[in-house]
Design a protein around this motif. Structure first.
Motif, short mmCIF file in Angstrom:
data_model
loop_
_atom_site.label_atom_id
_atom_site.label_comp_id
_atom_site.label_asym_id
_atom_site.label_seq_id
_atom_site.Cartn_x
_atom_site.Cartn_y
_atom_site.Cartn_z
N GLY A 28 0.80 -1.22 0.00
CA GLY A 28 0.00 0.00 0.00
C GLY A 28 0.84 1.27 0.00
O GLY A 28 2.06 1.22 -0.17
N PRO A 29 0.20 2.40 0.19
CA PRO A 29 0.90 3.68 0.06
C PRO A 29 1.71 4.07 1.31
O PRO A 29 1.40 3.64 2.42
CB PRO A 29 -0.25 4.68 -0.12
CG PRO A 29 -1.40 4.06 0.61
CD PRO A 29 -1.24 2.57 0.46
N GLY A 38 -0.62 7.31 -10.87
CA GLY A 38 0.23 6.12 -11.01
C GLY A 38 0.02 5.16 -9.84
O GLY A 38 -0.16 3.96 -10.02
N ASN A 39 0.00 5.70 -8.63
CA ASN A 39 -0.25 4.87 -7.45
C ASN A 39 -1.63 4.22 -7.50
O ASN A 39 -1.85 3.14 -6.97
CB ASN A 39 -0.22 5.70 -6.15
CG ASN A 39 1.09 6.40 -5.91
OD1 ASN A 39 1.14 7.57 -5.59
ND2 ASN A 39 2.18 5.67 -6.06
N ARG A 41 -3.08 2.96 -9.91
CA ARG A 41 -3.20 1.78 -10.79
C ARG A 41 -3.20 0.47 -9.99
O ARG A 41 -4.14 -0.31 -10.13
CB ARG A 41 -2.12 1.80 -11.87
CG ARG A 41 -2.41 0.78 -12.96
CD ARG A 41 -1.49 0.90 -14.15
NE ARG A 41 -2.01 0.08 -15.25
CZ ARG A 41 -1.32 -0.26 -16.33
NH1 ARG A 41 -0.09 0.20 -16.47
NH2 ARG A 41 -1.84 -1.01 -17.26
N PRO A 42 -2.18 0.21 -9.15
CA PRO A 42 -2.25 -1.05 -8.39
C PRO A 42 -3.46 -1.10 -7.45
O PRO A 42 -4.06 -2.15 -7.28
CB PRO A 42 -0.94 -1.08 -7.59
CG PRO A 42 -0.42 0.32 -7.63
CD PRO A 42 -0.91 0.92 -8.90
N GLY A 226 1.80 -5.81 -6.40
CA GLY A 226 2.27 -4.43 -6.29
C GLY A 226 2.71 -3.94 -7.66
O GLY A 226 2.63 -4.69 -8.65
N GLY A 227 3.19 -2.72 -7.71
CA GLY A 227 3.67 -2.17 -8.98
C GLY A 227 4.99 -2.82 -9.40
O GLY A 227 5.74 -3.33 -8.56
N ASP A 229 7.74 -1.62 -10.22
CA ASP A 229 8.94 -1.05 -9.62
C ASP A 229 9.27 -1.66 -8.26
O ASP A 229 10.37 -1.49 -7.75
CB ASP A 229 8.79 0.48 -9.47
CG ASP A 229 7.51 0.88 -8.76
OD1 ASP A 229 6.56 0.07 -8.72
OD2 ASP A 229 7.45 2.02 -8.24
N ASN A 257 1.68 -4.90 -11.64
CA ASN A 257 1.07 -4.06 -12.68
C ASN A 257 2.16 -3.25 -13.39
O ASN A 257 3.17 -2.90 -12.78
CB ASN A 257 0.01 -3.12 -12.07
CG ASN A 257 0.59 -2.14 -11.09
OD1 ASN A 257 0.72 -2.45 -9.92
ND2 ASN A 257 0.95 -0.95 -11.55
N GLY A 258 1.91 -2.98 -14.67
CA GLY A 258 2.83 -2.15 -15.45
C GLY A 258 2.71 -0.68 -15.04
O GLY A 258 1.83 -0.31 -14.25
N PHE A 259 3.57 0.13 -15.61
CA PHE A 259 3.59 1.54 -15.21
C PHE A 259 2.50 2.36 -15.88
O PHE A 259 2.18 2.16 -17.05
CB PHE A 259 4.93 2.18 -15.55
CG PHE A 259 6.05 1.66 -14.70
CD1 PHE A 259 5.85 1.43 -13.35
CD2 PHE A 259 7.28 1.38 -15.26
CE1 PHE A 259 6.88 0.93 -12.56
CE2 PHE A 259 8.31 0.88 -14.47
CZ PHE A 259 8.10 0.65 -13.12
N LEU A 260 2.01 3.29 -15.12
CA LEU A 260 1.22 4.36 -15.67
C LEU A 260 2.23 5.42 -16.08
O LEU A 260 3.10 5.80 -15.29
CB LEU A 260 0.26 4.92 -14.63
CG LEU A 260 -0.65 5.93 -15.30
CD1 LEU A 260 -1.99 5.27 -15.57
CD2 LEU A 260 -0.81 7.16 -14.50
N LYS A 266 7.48 7.06 -16.77
CA LYS A 266 6.77 6.59 -15.58
C LYS A 266 6.31 7.80 -14.75
O LYS A 266 7.09 8.71 -14.48
CB LYS A 266 7.71 5.72 -14.73
CG LYS A 266 7.04 5.18 -13.48
CD LYS A 266 8.04 4.58 -12.51
CE LYS A 266 7.33 4.28 -11.20
NZ LYS A 266 8.20 4.21 -10.05
N MET A 267 5.04 7.79 -14.37
CA MET A 267 4.55 8.86 -13.50
C MET A 267 5.12 8.63 -12.11
O MET A 267 5.00 7.54 -11.57
CB MET A 267 3.02 8.86 -13.45
CG MET A 267 2.45 10.01 -12.65
SD MET A 267 0.63 10.04 -12.56
CE MET A 267 0.19 10.75 -14.12
P1 AMP Z 1 4.50 4.19 -3.21
O1 AMP Z 1 3.54 4.96 -2.34
O2 AMP Z 1 5.42 5.04 -4.00
O3 AMP Z 1 5.21 3.09 -2.44
O4 AMP Z 1 3.62 3.44 -4.32
C1 AMP Z 1 2.45 2.73 -4.04
C2 AMP Z 1 2.18 1.79 -5.18
O5 AMP Z 1 2.06 2.49 -6.42
C3 AMP Z 1 3.26 0.73 -5.41
O6 AMP Z 1 2.64 -0.52 -5.67
C4 AMP Z 1 4.00 1.25 -6.63
O7 AMP Z 1 4.59 0.21 -7.36
C5 AMP Z 1 2.86 1.85 -7.41
N1 AMP Z 1 3.26 2.85 -8.41
C6 AMP Z 1 3.95 3.99 -8.20
N2 AMP Z 1 4.11 4.70 -9.35
C7 AMP Z 1 3.48 3.98 -10.33
C8 AMP Z 1 3.26 4.18 -11.74
N3 AMP Z 1 3.71 5.26 -12.38
N4 AMP Z 1 2.57 3.24 -12.41
C9 AMP Z 1 2.08 2.15 -11.79
N5 AMP Z 1 2.26 1.90 -10.47
C10 AMP Z 1 2.95 2.79 -9.73
#
Ligand code: AMP
Ligand code: ZN
Length: 470
Positions: A28-29, A38-39, A41-42, A226-227, A229, A257-260, A266-267
């Protein structure tokens, strides 16, 4: 049902550990700000996966954590001169506001790192006891990566290659450059927790997910997601910690999931090329963002653009229009039993459900699943248009099918005050009376008034006047 497993890089048939139950964990976040598209998406995709499992009859235990203690949260708290938990509480609340708008249901459990400290301390202690972790000079605890020969298996990078790429720097506290922190010793002024091994501090990011999955779902879980990345190092490190502490496989399926992207980059917050979900929602509506996410397969890159959002808004409106038309016709129709022709038609419409399920069973092919929904809508609209005396029974059946499929996707569930606005109904009745009396000037006046003052458009149909907000 087939899912693409990042661990084996193949689409595999999903077989749960316990029949009829799915245990899934999604990262999660970090709660120091609103979340961006971007976040989202997952969050949307794995909410969809959960909904789909439930649709297929599984009981789902779904955990999505909140990282409520880390450098970003602490820095934000320091900037504002407040305690870290003020920041975390605020953005957890804001997460739920945006999530609700996006149709993301609350997970079964939403643990926070700081509320899972018992499980975190327990797993760190077990790693220390087994020699998989060590306490560095400054009190940090590091994972001893060399003790886990399978390290790198998820990202498909052999440990030796990873080691060759890493360098130990001067003053390094680690035994090996590949070692990573599971516990961070307290720095002055930072929030810190007591530990059984004696060094006050706070958990590293990776250990919190290992501990929470273990606490809420058990040592081996069905799905971890998760994403993309997060594959390396985050998920690789989670695997190392969990498998060394528990001596068994951590997760049977790994979904990413792939990137937004935006302008095909990548966002991300760090690149500064992001839109907060709530700002995008002001422009296009929350549900449009969900529709946009489902318009592409979750593993492909998806590019964010105003045109694409607008297109998805139009598509979504078509679905709502079909629902509203059905509901209007149901309110005017009679007939509690279908004609033979209608029964056959409804059965034929059921083909769209079959295609929908085939698409979703194929690694969540939401783009194809949506096509089935649009084909359903096209068929229903055509039939309704050609059969003005369709029975209530048939219309209700078609409506139930549309709501079933869109419900799985978490779309078209919103209600406006349309059906309960008596003032508007009253004006429409007055207009109908005026028309009956051939007072067309009055009828037009009411129509204009409804449009200009109430933002309502009206449409005369064979079943009476239908209205909707512009
Ligand atoms: P974070 O809060 O940065 O840890 O991100 C929360 C979730 O959003 C994680 O699963 C990341 O992989 C995903 N995430 C962040 N940026 C992107 C993006 N541009 N596209 C898809 N998923 C993303
Ligand atoms: Zn995680």
């Amino acid at each position: 049902m087939k899912l693409f497993n990042s661990m084996t890089r193949t689409k595999e048939e999903f077989v749960p550990i316990t029949p009829g139950e799915v245990k899934m964990y999604s990262c999660g976040p970090t709660v120091y700000n609103y979340f961006h598209v971007g976040n989202a998406r997952p969050f949307i995709i794995f909410d969809l996966l959960r909904r789909y499992f439930e649709y297929r009859g599984y009981r789902v235990k779904f955990v999505q954590n909140f990282t409520d203690i880390d450098d970003k949260v602490i820095n934000k708290a320091n900037d504002e001169g407040v305690s870290y938990d003020v920041i975390a509480d605020r953005y957890i609340k804001e997460y739920f506001t945006d999530a609700e708008g996006l149709g993301i249901r609350p997970a079964t459990y939403h643990p926070r790192a700081t509320e899972t400290m018992d499980a975190i301390l327990d797993i760190v202690q077990r790693l220390l006891d087994k020699g998989h972790a060590y306490i560095a000079e400054n009190g940090d605890v590091y994972f001893r990566t060399g003790t886990f020969p399978e390290y790198g298996k998820l990202s498909h990078q052999p440990l030796e290659d990873l080691q060759a790429g890493a360098r130990i720097s001067v003053g390094e506290l680690k035994e090996d450059p590949m070692d990573f922190a599971v516990w961070k010793a307290a720095k002055p002024g930072e929030p810190a927790w007591d530990t059984p091994w004696g060094t006050k501090g706070r958990p590293g990011w990776h250990i919190e997910c290992s501990a929470m999955a273990n606490k809420y779902l058990g040592a081996t879980i069905d799905i971890h997601s998760g994403g993309l990345d997060l594959t390396f190092p985050h998920h690789e490190n989670e695997i190392a910690q969990s498998e060394c502490a528990n001596g068994c496989t951590f997760a049977n399926y790994w979904l990413h999931n792939g990137f937004l992207t935006i302008d095909n980059q990548k966002m991300s917050k760090s690149a500064g090329n992001f839109f907060m979900v709530r700002d995008a929602a002001k422009e296009f509506g929350y549900e449009t963002i969900r529709m946009f996410m489902l318009s592409a397969h979750y593993r492909t890159p998806l590019n964010y653009s105003a045109e694409s959002l607008k297109m998805n808004k139009t598509s979504l409106e078509r679905l709502y229009e079909s629902r509203n038309n059905l509901e209007f016709r149901i309110s005017k129709a009679a007939g509690d039993t279908m004609t033979a022709e209608e029964s056959a038609k409804l059965e034929a419409l059921g083909q769209h459900r079959i295609h929908f399920i085939e698409a979703m069973d194929d690694d969540l092919n939401t783009a194809d699943a949506l096509s089935s929904v649009f084909e359903l809508v096209r068929d229903v609209n055509a039939y309704m248009g050609a059969n003005q005396d369709a029975t209530k029974a048939f219309l209700s059946g078609a409506h139930a099918l549309l709501m079933e499929l869109t419900g799985v996707l978490g779309l078209v569930q919103q209600r406006t005050e349309e059906n309960i606005d008596t003032e508007i109904e009253e004006l429409i009745a007055q207009r109908a009376a005026a028309k009956k009396n051939k007072d067309f000037a009055e009828a037009d006046r009411i129509r204009e008034y409804l449009l200009n003052e109430k933002g309502v458009v009206i449409k005369d149909t064979r079943q009476g006047t239908q209205w909707s907000r512009v």
